[in-house]
Design a protein around this motif. Structure first.
Motif, short mmCIF file in Angstrom:
data_model
loop_
_atom_site.label_atom_id
_atom_site.label_comp_id
_atom_site.label_asym_id
_atom_site.label_seq_id
_atom_site.Cartn_x
_atom_site.Cartn_y
_atom_site.Cartn_z
N THR A 12 52.44 36.09 46.61
CA THR A 12 52.43 35.01 47.10
C THR A 12 51.06 34.58 46.35
O THR A 12 50.56 32.83 47.65
CB THR A 12 52.36 34.98 48.51
N TYR A 13 49.93 35.58 45.89
CA TYR A 13 48.85 34.42 45.03
C TYR A 13 49.04 33.41 44.66
O TYR A 13 49.92 32.43 43.69
CB TYR A 13 48.37 35.52 44.65
N ARG A 14 47.91 32.42 44.92
CA ARG A 14 48.31 30.80 43.84
C ARG A 14 47.20 30.98 43.08
O ARG A 14 46.55 31.06 43.86
CB ARG A 14 48.13 28.95 45.58
N TRP A 17 43.94 28.91 43.82
CA TRP A 17 42.72 29.61 44.46
C TRP A 17 41.83 30.31 43.46
O TRP A 17 39.98 30.57 44.36
CB TRP A 17 43.19 30.83 45.30
#
Length: 560
Positions: A12-14, A17
């Motif tokens: 789920t890392y964006r 970020w």
């Protein structure tokens, strides 16, 4: 996904970020390196072990920790506890290899305890340390750290194992002060505190470390320095221990586990509220347990969450555990490519870093607040403080836990009790001590007992009811809403008390018993002794029944 949150975090890392996490990781490294080395020395270990510990705990927590922002690492509150076990209990003083092996064993046991506590959902164990005893313990710890580091700040060493010995050694050793070390250490400490106070966004520890290294090299200062660090990392291996070592380490591991639990739950709750996350206490324990197990395999020592480093990471823009991973990678790069970078760092600066941390542990306003609010809890805090200061850190933890448990038991043993009456203009029935003007019904006593009725207080309950019976009432009504439990000892006491009062023409009545408690009374067979008609759903029903029987009316003042 549930037990390895790092997998979910990666999925789920964006991408947005990434820049902030990288920058925050670089900023965080400036704090991780000197603090890791300083807290290793505080624990009685070589400074390099602090870097090993920092790298592997950050990587492990990134995989197993549920929080997006918590930062783990060597901790100032654990350092004295580790030193107490290594030196005071197992006598490793003077043998770095044995000290490292024992510290790794301590991390292994701590990791196992935390992991098992997480799987068993035993986070409530942290409640064994009440807030007043935590305040006293942390103040004692702050004083212990401060006094223990003063000799290093002044450039000499003291051979002592407790606070009185450290204090005496410091005073008698002042003649051996190294002026250059004192100048560097005191100046570094002043600069760290000044930047924390007036420029909190500036990495004060990094500024001081860089300035001290430059000053030592350019001015050729005659001070003790860290010296060259070993390049690379130690091999993956289990701690080299014998069974007798493990037995002696267990007590220290339990104390460290308890402090880690309390720190983790309080810190994770505080930062979860800021970031909009939910606290997953059991998984937090598993995450920190995994971090301790990992560092145990690489010559590390026990770790916990760090509120200060987490705050720095958040302030720098951290969005995920990638911040900690970046910090770990930068430290790794330094150890592999530039192990001599910190060679000329003065030992006095590491002492200054630890002393600054001790100031953050102290909570004198908390002691003042306890003095003003509740003297009993102030006394508990002082007792925990004295336990740490005059005995040792592990004994202080044991005293803090014992006092917390004893305080809970005291409240159950001697709970608040009240006779109730009717007050004009206020619905319900109220404490006649607070409202002496309250009206009463002749021959009726309304008595409230504010605790579960168990073996510890059954005698107190019986004594108070007997005292009320001396005034000659017809009914004694127990306002039982606060009574959350009745055990078998208390049930026997109630049966005997009911027979005793019946013989004197006094009826024992219960109102507002909770359903689970009433079920227990039925199961104990108490209704064979106490008339089932003497149980009422509310106080109003009990009062109405009494008035219907006696045709009495309310009278002002007095109780029965």
């Amino acid at each position: 996904m549930r037990w390895i949150p790092g997998l979910h975090a990666a999925r789920t890392y964006r991408a947005a970020w990434l820049p902030r996490d990288v920058v925050a990781g670089l900023v965080l490294t400036a704090l991780l390196v000197p603090q890791g080395m300083a807290y290793a020395e505080l624990a009685g270990l070589p400074p390099i072990t602090g870097l090993y510990t920092t790298v592997f705990c950050l990587l492990a927590y990134a995989v197993f920790g549920p929080s997006r922002v918590l930062v783990l690492g060597p901790d100032s509150s654990l350092g004295p506890m580790i030193a107490a076990v290594l030196v005071g209990t197992l006598g490793s003083d003077g043998d770095p290899a044995r000290a490292v092996a024992l510290a790794s064993g301590l991390a292994l046991l701590t990791g196992l305890m935390l992991t098992l506590a997480g799987f068993a959902k035993l986070g409530f164990l942290a409640d064994l340390l009440s807030r007043p005893t935590q305040i006293g313990y942390l103040n004692g710890l702050a004083l212990t750290i401060l006094i223990g580091q003063l000799p290093k700040l002044f450039g000499f060493s003291v051979d002592a194992d407790d606070l009185p010995g450290d204090a005496l050694g410091f005073v008698t050793g002042l003649g051996g002060t190294v002026p250059a070390a004192l100048l560097v250490g005191a100046g570094g400490l002043a600069l760290i505190l000044a930047l924390q106070r007036w420029a909190p966004r500036v990495p004060g520890v990094l500024v001081v470390v860089v300035a001290a290294i430059v000053a030592t090299r350019t001015l050729d200062l005659d001070v003790r320095v860290v010296g060259p660090l070993p390049a690379g990392f130690p091999p993956l291996q289990l701690p080299s221990l014998v069974w007798s070592d493990l037995a002696l380490l267990l007590g220290g591991a339990f104390g460290i586990t308890l402090v880690s639990l309390a720190d983790t739950i309080s810190t994770s709750s505080a930062f979860a509220a800021r970031t909009g996350q939910e606290v997953r206490g059991s998984q937090e324990m598993v995450g920190i347990g995994a971090a301790n197990l990992t560092v145990a395999l690489f010559q590390g020592f026990p770790v916990s969450t760090s509120g200060s480093r987490t705050a720095v990471a958040l302030q720098a823009g951290a969005r995920s555990q990638l911040t900690g991973v970046v910090g770990a990678l930068v430290i790794t790069l330094m150890l592999v490519a530039a192990p001599g970078l910190l060679r000329d760092l003065p030992q006095a600066i590491l002492a200054a870093v630890v002393v600054a941390a001790s100031f953050s542990l102290a909570d004198l306003p908390g002691l003042v607040r306890l003095w003003r609010q509740r003297r009993v809890e102030f006394a508990l805090a002082v007792a925990a403080f004295l336990g740490v200061a005059l005995l040792d850190v592990l004994a202080g933890i044991a005293i803090a836990v014992a006092l917390s448990v004893a305080n809970v038991f005291r409240r159950v043993w001697w709970p608040y009790q009240a006779v109730l009456g009717r007050v004009d203009g206020i619905a319900g029935y109220h404490d006649t001590t607070v409202h002496p003007e309250a009206a009463h019904l002749p021959g009726l006593v309304l008595f409230r007992f504010d605790a579960p009725l168990i073996f510890a207080n059954a005698r107190t309950f019986r004594h108070q009811v007997r005292a009320l019976a001396r005034s000659g009432p017809t009914w004694i009504v127990i306002a039982a809403e606060p009574i959350t439990d009745v055990d078998t000892t208390a049930a026997d006491t109630l049966a005997d008390l009911d027979e005793e009062l019946d013989a004197r023409g006094i009826t024992l009545v219960f109102a507002e018993l909770k359903t689970p408690v009433r079920s227990k009374i039925d199961r104990y067979g108490l209704t064979r002794t106490i008339d089932p008609a003497h149980f009422f759903p509310t106080l109003e029903d009990a009062v109405a029944a009494y008035r219907a029987r006696t045709d009495t009316d309310w009278e002002r003042g007095g109780t029965a």
